[in-house]
Design a protein around this motif. Structure first.
Motif, PDB file in Angstrom:
ATOM      1  N   ILE A 176      -1.575 -13.512  12.666  1.00 13.13           N
ATOM      2  CA  ILE A 176      -1.515 -13.518  14.132  1.00 13.13           C
ATOM      3  C   ILE A 176      -1.148 -14.910  14.636  1.00 13.13           C
ATOM      4  N   SER A 177      -1.823 -15.922  14.109  1.00 11.76           N
ATOM      5  CA  SER A 177      -1.563 -17.295  14.532  1.00 11.76           C
ATOM      6  C   SER A 177      -0.133 -17.721  14.209  1.00 11.76           C
ATOM      7  N   VAL A 178       0.308 -17.436  12.992  1.00 15.60           N
ATOM      8  CA  VAL A 178       1.681 -17.775  12.590  1.00 15.60           C
ATOM      9  C   VAL A 178       2.685 -17.042  13.480  1.00 15.60           C
ATOM     10  N   GLY A 179       2.431 -15.760  13.724  1.00 16.73           N
ATOM     11  CA  GLY A 179       3.355 -14.972  14.548  1.00 16.73           C
ATOM     12  C   GLY A 179       3.491 -15.518  15.957  1.00 16.73           C
ATOM     13  N   ILE A 180       2.368 -15.838  16.577  1.00 19.87           N
ATOM     14  CA  ILE A 180       2.397 -16.352  17.951  1.00 19.87           C
ATOM     15  C   ILE A 180       3.093 -17.706  18.010  1.00 19.87           C
ATOM     16  N   LEU A 181       2.672 -18.623  17.143  1.00 20.78           N
ATOM     17  CA  LEU A 181       3.250 -19.972  17.199  1.00 20.78           C
ATOM     18  C   LEU A 181       4.703 -20.008  16.735  1.00 20.78           C
ATOM     19  N   SER A 182       5.064 -19.159  15.781  1.00 20.51           N
ATOM     20  CA  SER A 182       6.473 -19.086  15.358  1.00 20.51           C
ATOM     21  C   SER A 182       7.350 -18.556  16.487  1.00 20.51           C
ATOM     22  N   GLY A 183       6.833 -17.573  17.216  1.00 20.53           N
ATOM     23  CA  GLY A 183       7.570 -17.054  18.368  1.00 20.53           C
ATOM     24  C   GLY A 183       7.779 -18.121  19.426  1.00 20.53           C
ATOM     25  N   ILE A 184       6.739 -18.908  19.674  1.00 19.30           N
ATOM     26  CA  ILE A 184       6.861 -20.012  20.641  1.00 19.30           C
ATOM     27  C   ILE A 184       7.888 -21.023  20.147  1.00 19.30           C
ATOM     28  N   TRP A 185       7.816 -21.384  18.857  1.00 16.06           N
ATOM     29  CA  TRP A 185       8.783 -22.330  18.286  1.00 16.06           C
ATOM     30  C   TRP A 185      10.209 -21.789  18.431  1.00 16.06           C
ATOM     31  N   GLY A 186      10.397 -20.515  18.115  1.00 17.98           N
ATOM     32  CA  GLY A 186      11.728 -19.915  18.243  1.00 17.98           C
ATOM     33  C   GLY A 186      12.243 -19.958  19.668  1.00 17.98           C
ATOM     34  N   PHE A 187      11.346 -19.872  20.623  1.00 20.95           N
ATOM     35  CA  PHE A 187      11.716 -19.877  22.034  1.00 20.95           C
ATOM     36  C   PHE A 187      12.039 -21.286  22.542  1.00 20.95           C
ATOM     37  N   ILE A 188      11.276 -22.282  22.110  1.00 19.87           N
ATOM     38  CA  ILE A 188      11.433 -23.625  22.689  1.00 19.87           C
ATOM     39  C   ILE A 188      12.324 -24.570  21.884  1.00 19.87           C
ATOM     40  N   SER A 189      12.544 -24.298  20.611  1.00 16.06           N
ATOM     41  CA  SER A 189      13.254 -25.272  19.776  1.00 16.06           C
ATOM     42  C   SER A 189      14.681 -25.538  20.244  1.00 16.06           C
ATOM     43  N   SER A 190      15.455 -24.502  20.463  1.00 18.01           N
ATOM     44  CA  SER A 190      16.848 -24.708  20.882  1.00 18.01           C
ATOM     45  C   SER A 190      16.966 -25.372  22.249  1.00 18.01           C
ATOM     46  N   PRO A 191      16.216 -24.933  23.268  1.00 20.86           N
ATOM     47  CA  PRO A 191      16.297 -25.632  24.553  1.00 20.86           C
ATOM     48  C   PRO A 191      15.897 -27.111  24.455  1.00 20.86           C
ATOM     49  N   LEU A 192      15.054 -27.434  23.472  1.00 17.74           N
ATOM     50  CA  LEU A 192      14.666 -28.832  23.279  1.00 17.74           C
ATOM     51  C   LEU A 192      15.696 -29.609  22.452  1.00 17.74           C
ATOM     52  N   GLY A 193      16.734 -28.905  22.010  1.00 16.23           N
ATOM     53  CA  GLY A 193      17.782 -29.552  21.222  1.00 16.23           C
ATOM     54  C   GLY A 193      17.421 -29.722  19.759  1.00 16.23           C
ATOM     55  N   LEU A 194      16.440 -28.940  19.288  1.00 19.23           N
ATOM     56  CA  LEU A 194      16.000 -29.042  17.898  1.00 19.23           C
ATOM     57  C   LEU A 194      16.579 -27.903  17.069  1.00 19.23           C
ATOM     58  N   LEU A 195      16.534 -28.066  15.765  1.00 19.02           N
ATOM     59  CA  LEU A 195      17.051 -27.050  14.859  1.00 19.02           C
ATOM     60  C   LEU A 195      15.924 -26.098  14.476  1.00 19.02           C
ATOM     61  N   CYS A 196      15.971 -24.892  15.014  1.00 23.03           N
ATOM     62  CA  CYS A 196      14.920 -23.910  14.780  1.00 23.03           C
ATOM     63  C   CYS A 196      14.723 -23.675  13.286  1.00 23.03           C
ATOM     64  N   TRP A 197      15.820 -23.467  12.559  1.00 23.05           N
ATOM     65  CA  TRP A 197      15.704 -23.156  11.143  1.00 23.05           C
ATOM     66  C   TRP A 197      15.106 -24.310  10.353  1.00 23.05           C
ATOM     67  N   VAL A 198      15.395 -25.551  10.744  1.00 21.11           N
ATOM     68  CA  VAL A 198      14.814 -26.694  10.050  1.00 21.11           C
ATOM     69  C   VAL A 198      13.315 -26.773  10.342  1.00 21.11           C
ATOM     70  N   GLY A 199      12.918 -26.412  11.536  1.00 23.37           N
ATOM     71  CA  GLY A 199      11.495 -26.343  11.839  1.00 23.37           C
ATOM     72  C   GLY A 199      10.787 -25.349  10.931  1.00 23.37           C
ATOM     73  N   PHE A 200      11.435 -24.226  10.671  1.00 26.69           N
ATOM     74  CA  PHE A 200      10.837 -23.248   9.771  1.00 26.69           C
ATOM     75  C   PHE A 200      10.828 -23.747   8.326  1.00 26.69           C
ATOM     76  N   VAL A 201      11.788 -24.584   7.975  1.00 24.19           N
ATOM     77  CA  VAL A 201      11.749 -25.225   6.650  1.00 24.19           C
ATOM     78  C   VAL A 201      10.518 -26.124   6.558  1.00 24.19           C
ATOM     79  N   GLY A 202      10.266 -26.908   7.605  1.00 23.32           N
ATOM     80  CA  GLY A 202       9.090 -27.775   7.629  1.00 23.32           C
ATOM     81  C   GLY A 202       7.793 -26.986   7.578  1.00 23.32           C
ATOM     82  N   CYS A 203       7.750 -25.881   8.281  1.00 17.60           N
ATOM     83  CA  CYS A 203       6.563 -25.015   8.283  1.00 17.60           C
ATOM     84  C   CYS A 203       6.345 -24.412   6.896  1.00 17.60           C
ATOM     85  N   THR A 204       7.406 -23.920   6.306  1.00 16.45           N
ATOM     86  CA  THR A 204       7.326 -23.343   4.965  1.00 16.45           C
ATOM     87  C   THR A 204       6.885 -24.391   3.951  1.00 16.45           C
TER      88      THR A 204
END
Length: 154
Positions: A9-37
């Motif tokens: 549940i926690s991963v799902g909620i926070l991953s969804g938030i990351w997916g939503f905010i990363s691109s508008p912030l100019g960050l690489l969503c997929w690289v964020g998921f690499v860091g999380c993994t």
């Protein structure tokens, strides 16, 4: 509720938030998921966070060394040689405990190559991903403490 469901549940909620905010912030969503993994693969918690971040960052460094030296010598053979040399270094550094998470080093490296050498963007995205992993892990633990039956609480 089980620990794994709370973590999911926690991963799902926070991953969804990351997916939503990363691109508008100019960050690489997929690289964020690499860091999380990388965070989770390193064993998690504070020690895993530290090891994952340090190894990811050395991977970025070694990738940039490959890119810079390959460009300097200007040939695909030089790129192959540099890749071999620095791949050796990425594994050899694991002799040091803090640098022993070899997959984390390769995660930082391949992310840098995948982002075309934009190391600054990769570093910020990896750090955000590590934070994503850490906070989703801690969120799962927190949820589990709240929702475990009172007979199981110590």
């Amino acid at each position: 509720m089980s620990q794994i469901i709370c973590s999911a549940i926690s991963v799902g909620i926070l991953s969804g938030i990351w997916g939503f905010i990363s691109s508008p912030l100019g960050l690489l969503c997929w690289v964020g998921f690499v860091g999380c993994t990388s965070y989770y693969a390193s064993g998690g918690k504070k020690e895993g966070l530290k090891k994952s971040i340090i190894c990811n960052m050395t991977g970025v460094l070694w990738a940039m060394m490959i890119i810079i030296t390959s460009e300097h010598f200007g040939s695909s053979v030089a790129g192959a040689v540099m890749t071999g040399i620095f791949s050796f270094v990425m594994c050899a550094q694991s002799k040091f405990k803090l640098l022993s998470f070899i997959p984390g080093t390769f995660c930082g490296s391949f992310s840098t190559f995948g982002a075309g050498g934009d190391w600054k963007l990769v570093i910020v995205s990896l750090l955000c991903g590590a934070a994503l992993g850490y906070f989703s892990d801690m969120g799962g633990i927190w949820l589990h403490r709240i929702y475990q039956p009172s007979s199981q609480k110590s």
